[in-house]
Design a protein around this motif. Structure first.
Motif, PDB file in Angstrom:
ATOM      1  N   ASP A 199     -72.228  -7.221  35.893  1.00  0.00           N
ATOM      2  CA  ASP A 199     -71.728  -7.176  34.513  1.00  0.00           C
ATOM      3  C   ASP A 199     -70.362  -7.851  34.404  1.00  0.00           C
ATOM      4  O   ASP A 199     -70.065  -8.530  33.422  1.00  0.00           O
ATOM      5  N   TYR A 200     -69.537  -7.647  35.407  1.00  0.00           N
ATOM      6  CA  TYR A 200     -68.190  -8.229  35.436  1.00  0.00           C
ATOM      7  C   TYR A 200     -67.867  -8.661  36.860  1.00  0.00           C
ATOM      8  O   TYR A 200     -68.440  -8.147  37.807  1.00  0.00           O
ATOM      9  N   PHE A 201     -66.935  -9.585  36.975  1.00  0.00           N
ATOM     10  CA  PHE A 201     -66.419  -9.940  38.295  1.00  0.00           C
ATOM     11  C   PHE A 201     -64.972 -10.401  38.138  1.00  0.00           C
ATOM     12  O   PHE A 201     -64.552 -10.806  37.056  1.00  0.00           O
ATOM     13  N   SER A 202     -64.225 -10.298  39.201  1.00  0.00           N
ATOM     14  CA  SER A 202     -62.838 -10.763  39.182  1.00  0.00           C
ATOM     15  C   SER A 202     -62.653 -11.765  40.306  1.00  0.00           C
ATOM     16  O   SER A 202     -63.367 -11.735  41.308  1.00  0.00           O
ATOM     17  N   ILE A 203     -61.711 -12.674  40.130  1.00  0.00           N
ATOM     18  CA  ILE A 203     -61.437 -13.670  41.153  1.00  0.00           C
ATOM     19  C   ILE A 203     -59.954 -13.647  41.516  1.00  0.00           C
ATOM     20  O   ILE A 203     -59.105 -13.302  40.693  1.00  0.00           O
ATOM     21  N   ALA A 204     -59.677 -13.994  42.752  1.00  0.00           N
ATOM     22  CA  ALA A 204     -58.300 -14.117  43.229  1.00  0.00           C
ATOM     23  C   ALA A 204     -58.218 -15.432  43.998  1.00  0.00           C
ATOM     24  O   ALA A 204     -59.170 -15.822  44.671  1.00  0.00           O
ATOM     25  N   ILE A 205     -57.093 -16.120  43.867  1.00  0.00           N
ATOM     26  CA  ILE A 205     -56.952 -17.404  44.544  1.00  0.00           C
ATOM     27  C   ILE A 205     -55.717 -17.402  45.432  1.00  0.00           C
ATOM     28  O   ILE A 205     -54.731 -16.722  45.144  1.00  0.00           O
ATOM     29  N   ASP A 206     -55.809 -18.157  46.515  1.00  0.00           N
ATOM     30  CA  ASP A 206     -54.695 -18.247  47.456  1.00  0.00           C
ATOM     31  C   ASP A 206     -54.616 -19.692  47.939  1.00  0.00           C
ATOM     32  O   ASP A 206     -55.590 -20.223  48.471  1.00  0.00           O
ATOM     33  N   ARG A 218     -64.730 -10.529  43.550  1.00  0.00           N
ATOM     34  CA  ARG A 218     -64.957  -9.089  43.708  1.00  0.00           C
ATOM     35  C   ARG A 218     -65.821  -8.621  42.546  1.00  0.00           C
ATOM     36  O   ARG A 218     -65.584  -8.994  41.393  1.00  0.00           O
ATOM     37  N   PHE A 219     -66.844  -7.802  42.850  1.00  0.00           N
ATOM     38  CA  PHE A 219     -67.752  -7.348  41.801  1.00  0.00           C
ATOM     39  C   PHE A 219     -68.475  -6.086  42.261  1.00  0.00           C
ATOM     40  O   PHE A 219     -68.446  -5.728  43.439  1.00  0.00           O
ATOM     41  N   PHE A 220     -69.132  -5.425  41.311  1.00  0.00           N
ATOM     42  CA  PHE A 220     -69.921  -4.225  41.596  1.00  0.00           C
ATOM     43  C   PHE A 220     -71.388  -4.615  41.539  1.00  0.00           C
ATOM     44  O   PHE A 220     -71.865  -5.137  40.529  1.00  0.00           O
ATOM     45  N   ASP A 221     -72.130  -4.389  42.633  1.00  0.00           N
ATOM     46  CA  ASP A 221     -73.527  -4.846  42.710  1.00  0.00           C
ATOM     47  C   ASP A 221     -74.539  -3.802  42.273  1.00  0.00           C
ATOM     48  O   ASP A 221     -75.741  -3.973  42.468  1.00  0.00           O
ATOM     49  N   GLY A 222     -74.053  -2.706  41.661  1.00  0.00           N
ATOM     50  CA  GLY A 222     -74.938  -1.631  41.229  1.00  0.00           C
ATOM     51  C   GLY A 222     -74.896  -0.443  42.155  1.00  0.00           C
ATOM     52  O   GLY A 222     -75.287   0.658  41.774  1.00  0.00           O
ATOM     53  N   GLU A 223     -74.373  -0.661  43.378  1.00  0.00           N
ATOM     54  CA  GLU A 223     -74.276   0.420  44.352  1.00  0.00           C
ATOM     55  C   GLU A 223     -72.872   0.559  44.930  1.00  0.00           C
ATOM     56  O   GLU A 223     -72.397   1.657  45.172  1.00  0.00           O
ATOM     57  N   GLU A 224     -72.192  -0.565  45.158  1.00  0.00           N
ATOM     58  CA  GLU A 224     -70.859  -0.523  45.729  1.00  0.00           C
ATOM     59  C   GLU A 224     -70.087  -1.784  45.361  1.00  0.00           C
ATOM     60  O   GLU A 224     -70.661  -2.773  44.900  1.00  0.00           O
ATOM     61  N   MET A 225     -68.770  -1.721  45.555  1.00  0.00           N
ATOM     62  CA  MET A 225     -67.931  -2.884  45.295  1.00  0.00           C
ATOM     63  C   MET A 225     -68.092  -3.883  46.430  1.00  0.00           C
ATOM     64  O   MET A 225     -68.138  -3.516  47.599  1.00  0.00           O
ATOM     65  N   GLU A 227     -66.680  -7.706  48.022  1.00  0.00           N
ATOM     66  CA  GLU A 227     -65.601  -8.686  48.006  1.00  0.00           C
ATOM     67  C   GLU A 227     -65.921  -9.758  49.037  1.00  0.00           C
ATOM     68  O   GLU A 227     -66.310  -9.445  50.163  1.00  0.00           O
ATOM     69  N   ALA A 228     -65.796 -11.033  48.654  1.00  0.00           N
ATOM     70  CA  ALA A 228     -66.183 -12.116  49.560  1.00  0.00           C
ATOM     71  C   ALA A 228     -65.414 -13.382  49.239  1.00  0.00           C
ATOM     72  O   ALA A 228     -64.914 -13.563  48.118  1.00  0.00           O
ATOM     73  N   LEU A 229     -65.327 -14.260  50.238  1.00  0.00           N
ATOM     74  CA  LEU A 229     -64.781 -15.598  50.020  1.00  0.00           C
ATOM     75  C   LEU A 229     -65.854 -16.408  49.303  1.00  0.00           C
ATOM     76  O   LEU A 229     -66.944 -16.600  49.829  1.00  0.00           O
ATOM     77  N   LEU A 230     -65.553 -16.870  48.113  1.00  0.00           N
ATOM     78  CA  LEU A 230     -66.537 -17.591  47.310  1.00  0.00           C
ATOM     79  C   LEU A 230     -66.605 -19.066  47.679  1.00  0.00           C
ATOM     80  O   LEU A 230     -67.677 -19.624  47.905  1.00  0.00           O
ATOM     81  N   THR A 231     -65.443 -19.723  47.771  1.00  0.00           N
ATOM     82  CA  THR A 231     -65.440 -21.154  48.045  1.00  0.00           C
ATOM     83  C   THR A 231     -64.037 -21.616  48.408  1.00  0.00           C
ATOM     84  O   THR A 231     -63.054 -20.897  48.209  1.00  0.00           O
ATOM     85  N   LEU A 232     -63.940 -22.816  48.943  1.00  0.00           N
ATOM     86  CA  LEU A 232     -62.671 -23.482  49.199  1.00  0.00           C
ATOM     87  C   LEU A 232     -62.612 -24.738  48.342  1.00  0.00           C
ATOM     88  O   LEU A 232     -63.589 -25.477  48.267  1.00  0.00           O
ATOM     89  N   VAL A 233     -61.482 -24.972  47.710  1.00  0.00           N
ATOM     90  CA  VAL A 233     -61.321 -26.129  46.841  1.00  0.00           C
ATOM     91  C   VAL A 233     -60.144 -26.961  47.335  1.00  0.00           C
ATOM     92  O   VAL A 233     -59.026 -26.457  47.469  1.00  0.00           O
ATOM     93  N   GLY A 234     -60.396 -28.218  47.623  1.00  0.00           N
ATOM     94  CA  GLY A 234     -59.320 -29.096  48.078  1.00  0.00           C
ATOM     95  C   GLY A 234     -58.469 -29.586  46.910  1.00  0.00           C
ATOM     96  O   GLY A 234     -58.988 -29.978  45.867  1.00  0.00           O
ATOM     97  N   LEU A 235     -57.157 -29.528  47.078  1.00  0.00           N
ATOM     98  CA  LEU A 235     -56.221 -30.023  46.059  1.00  0.00           C
ATOM     99  C   LEU A 235     -55.481 -31.213  46.664  1.00  0.00           C
ATOM    100  O   LEU A 235     -54.374 -31.080  47.180  1.00  0.00           O
ATOM    101  N   GLU A 236     -56.107 -32.365  46.591  1.00  0.00           N
ATOM    102  CA  GLU A 236     -55.592 -33.526  47.314  1.00  0.00           C
ATOM    103  C   GLU A 236     -54.409 -34.204  46.627  1.00  0.00           C
ATOM    104  O   GLU A 236     -53.583 -34.824  47.288  1.00  0.00           O
ATOM    105  N   ARG A 237     -54.326 -34.130  45.313  1.00  0.00           N
ATOM    106  CA  ARG A 237     -53.290 -34.884  44.599  1.00  0.00           C
ATOM    107  C   ARG A 237     -52.041 -34.055  44.322  1.00  0.00           C
ATOM    108  O   ARG A 237     -50.941 -34.411  44.714  1.00  0.00           O
TER     109      ARG A 237
END
Length: 213
Positions: free
Chosen positions: A149-156, A172-179, A181-191
């Protein structure tokens, strides 16, 4: 093959209509509201989920029992290499060590040594296995996020060994049973690493992953 729910890929203990209806009503009651019965959106969504489930199940299907165990062993060794960030060609070294150990420990059991030798652990195979694991984990994570239903993101933001800025995106999200949290992706910031550039890169990657904000 176990009975698995196409929404969440969880195993259903008994393939009975009442069990399936109870599971869907408890865990996926929002699905029908979002994707009404008979709608094109529901048809497309179910088709996407079915393809994802079939792809994950096919990873260890179509093998004889012996081949399946050898493939599972290959997957497990490849997973360890990925977790410890060792070069993929180390899989061949691992296999050589295993063969040497088995020949010394079980000199009278050539079939045991033969099974170890049959484990596919070339550099190319290890690369393919790790890519398969990665694709499966990504698809499973994206499916769970899509159902939440909802999810939150954090970036570093940090830099790699080539001094290229990398944006780590966690979810981070609730899957219906528990919270979860996982690494979703890496994004390169080249410029540049301004706030606007970071935001644009993040939105572009989430859009590519089909994650709506």
């Amino acid at each position: 093959m176990a009975n698995r729910n196409v929404y969440c890929a969880r195993t259903i203990s008994a393939n009975k209509k009442t069990n399936i209806k109870r599971h869907d009503a408890t865990k996926h009651r929002e699905f029908t509201a979002t994707f009404p019965l008979g709608s094109l959106a529901r048809h497309q969504k179910l088709d996407k989920l079915q393809k994802s489930l079939t792809s994950s199940e096919n990873m260890l299907v179509s093998f004889t029992p012996t081949d399946k165990r050898a493939t599972e062993a290959s997957l497990r060794v490849s997973k360890i290499l990925a977790k410890t960030m060792l070069p993929y060609f180390h899989a061949e070294i691992v296999k050589e060590c295993m063969v040497e150990a088995m020949e010394r420990l079980f000199p009278d059991k050539r079939d045991v040594v033969g099974k170890v030798k049959a484990i596919p652990l070339s550099r190319k195979t290890a690369t393919g296995k790790i890519e398969s694991i990665n694709d499966h984990l990504r698809m499973t994570l994206l499916t769970h996020i899509d159902q939440a239903d909802y999810f939150s993101i954090a970036i570093d933001e940090s830099t790699d060994i080539m001094d290229v800025a990398q944006l780590a995106v966690f979810v981070r999200f609730f899957d219906g049973e528990e919270m979860k949290e996982a690494l979703l992706t890496l994004v390169g910031l080249e410029r540049e690493t301004t706030s606007q550039a970071t935001y644009d890169a993040l939105v572009k990657r989430l859009d590519k992953l089909k994650i709506p904000l």
